[in-house]
Design a protein around this motif. Structure first.
Motif, PDB file in Angstrom:
ATOM      1  N   UNK A 155       0.853  -1.187   0.000  1.00 57.01           N
ATOM      2  CA  UNK A 155       0.000   0.000   0.000  1.00 57.01           C
ATOM      3  C   UNK A 155       0.885   1.232   0.000  1.00 57.01           C
ATOM      4  N   UNK A 156       0.594   2.154  -0.877  1.00 55.90           N
ATOM      5  CA  UNK A 156       1.402   3.345  -1.056  1.00 55.90           C
ATOM      6  C   UNK A 156       0.541   4.574  -0.812  1.00 55.90           C
ATOM      7  N   UNK A 157       1.081   5.521  -0.042  1.00 54.81           N
ATOM      8  CA  UNK A 157       0.411   6.802   0.149  1.00 54.81           C
ATOM      9  C   UNK A 157       1.156   7.813  -0.696  1.00 54.81           C
ATOM     10  N   UNK A 158       0.477   8.366  -1.665  1.00 56.27           N
ATOM     11  CA  UNK A 158       1.077   9.413  -2.472  1.00 56.27           C
ATOM     12  C   UNK A 158       0.195  10.638  -2.337  1.00 56.27           C
ATOM     13  N   UNK A 159       0.804  11.709  -1.883  1.00 59.93           N
ATOM     14  CA  UNK A 159       0.094  12.966  -1.693  1.00 59.93           C
ATOM     15  C   UNK A 159       1.141  14.065  -1.755  1.00 59.93           C
ATOM     16  N   UNK A 160       0.796  15.250  -2.193  1.00 59.13           N
ATOM     17  CA  UNK A 160       1.790  16.324  -2.262  1.00 59.13           C
ATOM     18  C   UNK A 160       2.341  16.679  -0.879  1.00 59.13           C
ATOM     19  N   UNK A 161       3.474  17.355  -0.859  1.00 58.47           N
ATOM     20  CA  UNK A 161       4.082  17.806   0.382  1.00 58.47           C
ATOM     21  C   UNK A 161       3.073  18.644   1.164  1.00 58.47           C
ATOM     22  N   UNK A 162       3.002  18.373   2.461  1.00 59.34           N
ATOM     23  CA  UNK A 162       2.070  19.105   3.321  1.00 59.34           C
ATOM     24  C   UNK A 162       0.671  18.530   3.323  1.00 59.34           C
ATOM     25  N   UNK A 163       0.484  17.402   2.674  1.00 63.81           N
ATOM     26  CA  UNK A 163      -0.850  16.818   2.571  1.00 63.81           C
ATOM     27  C   UNK A 163      -1.249  15.930   3.720  1.00 63.81           C
ATOM     28  N   UNK A 164      -0.299  15.522   4.572  1.00 62.13           N
ATOM     29  CA  UNK A 164      -0.641  14.713   5.739  1.00 62.13           C
ATOM     30  C   UNK A 164      -0.166  13.279   5.698  1.00 62.13           C
ATOM     31  N   UNK A 165       0.778  12.972   4.812  1.00 62.91           N
ATOM     32  CA  UNK A 165       1.287  11.599   4.731  1.00 62.91           C
ATOM     33  C   UNK A 165       1.940  11.165   6.039  1.00 62.91           C
ATOM     34  N   UNK A 166       2.708  12.063   6.652  1.00 64.20           N
ATOM     35  CA  UNK A 166       3.441  11.700   7.867  1.00 64.20           C
ATOM     36  C   UNK A 166       2.486  11.219   8.947  1.00 64.20           C
ATOM     37  N   UNK A 167       1.393  11.938   9.177  1.00 63.80           N
ATOM     38  CA  UNK A 167       0.439  11.518  10.202  1.00 63.80           C
ATOM     39  C   UNK A 167      -0.180  10.162   9.855  1.00 63.80           C
ATOM     40  N   UNK A 168      -0.421   9.920   8.575  1.00 64.23           N
ATOM     41  CA  UNK A 168      -1.005   8.636   8.174  1.00 64.23           C
ATOM     42  C   UNK A 168      -0.091   7.483   8.570  1.00 64.23           C
ATOM     43  N   UNK A 169       1.204   7.596   8.264  1.00 64.78           N
ATOM     44  CA  UNK A 169       2.058   6.467   8.623  1.00 64.78           C
ATOM     45  C   UNK A 169       2.478   6.497  10.078  1.00 64.78           C
ATOM     46  N   UNK A 170       2.475   7.669  10.727  1.00 59.41           N
ATOM     47  CA  UNK A 170       2.724   7.677  12.167  1.00 59.41           C
ATOM     48  C   UNK A 170       1.587   6.974  12.917  1.00 59.41           C
ATOM     49  N   UNK A 171       0.368   7.123  12.412  1.00 61.08           N
ATOM     50  CA  UNK A 171      -0.758   6.398  13.002  1.00 61.08           C
ATOM     51  C   UNK A 171      -0.564   4.891  12.899  1.00 61.08           C
ATOM     52  N   UNK A 172      -0.101   4.434  11.743  1.00 61.83           N
ATOM     53  CA  UNK A 172       0.189   3.006  11.542  1.00 61.83           C
ATOM     54  C   UNK A 172       1.294   2.553  12.494  1.00 61.83           C
ATOM     55  N   UNK A 173       2.346   3.353  12.613  1.00 58.97           N
ATOM     56  CA  UNK A 173       3.456   3.004  13.501  1.00 58.97           C
ATOM     57  C   UNK A 173       2.978   2.935  14.942  1.00 58.97           C
ATOM     58  N   UNK A 174       2.185   3.921  15.373  1.00 60.68           N
ATOM     59  CA  UNK A 174       1.677   3.927  16.750  1.00 60.68           C
ATOM     60  C   UNK A 174       0.843   2.682  17.032  1.00 60.68           C
TER      61      UNK A 174
END
Length: 179
Positions: A104-123
């Motif tokens: 599964x790949x998250x592709x979104x422009x810079x500032x779109x919220x990708x970091x929070x999406x994968x930080x949620x998965x990590x948490x």
């Protein structure tokens, strides 16, 4: 859609897994709340022990980012729900081979919220490993790689705040929100 729906039915209907999901959300809120300069200063000014109630009271006003509500964007929540089957093992697939062919790949422009999406998965991964394996659940849960130096610093800080939020939740030790 079908994978998300099945993951919700199979995993979030389980009270313990739903509790883990809620803990992930609490840790993410804590990380986001500490991300703003005003809140950093407020913690120092309050000189109050940070308790679950402290954050719960702060969550009543979810506009922590200049009139922007602290909430998941639809793609972030979809990404997390899509990947529940990579965090929790189904009873019907003990070898956990069902997902081996999926990426599964998250592709979104810079500032779109990708970091929070994968930080949620990590948490959620960290919470699940700790609950499932106790002390043996410690160790490396994720490896993150960044290509841009500025983003590396910012994302490292957000990841660090998340790890500290998870540790704070663990230290509270209350049965309602313990790891």
């Amino acid at each position: 859609y079908e994978r998300i729906k099945r993951n919700i039915e199979d995993f979030l209907s389980d009270p313990e897994k739903m509790r883990s999901f809620r803990l992930m959300n609490a840790a993410m809120f804590m990380q986001l709340w500490h991300n703003t300069q005003d809140n950093k200063a407020q913690v120092v000014q309050d000189k109050q022990k940070l308790t679950f109630e402290y954050y719960k009271n702060k969550a009543d006003d979810t506009t922590i980012f200049k009139n922007t509500h602290a909430a998941w964007r639809p793609f972030q929540l979809a990404f997390i729900l899509l990947n529940l089957d990579g965090i929790f093992c189904r009873d019907t697939n003990k070898e956990w081979t069902e997902r081996n062919e999926l990426v599964d790949l998250v592709w979104f422009p810079t500032g779109g919220g990708k970091t929070e999406a994968y930080l949620g998965i990590i948490a959620l991964t960290i919470i699940n490993r700790k609950k499932k394996n106790g002390a043996h659940g410690a160790g490396i849960a994720a490896i993150m790689r960044y290509t841009l130096r500025l983003l590396t610093t910012q994302q490292f800080q957000r990841a660090l705040r998340l790890i500290l939020a998870l540790e704070q939740i663990r230290l509270w030790g209350d049965k309602n929100y313990s790891l």
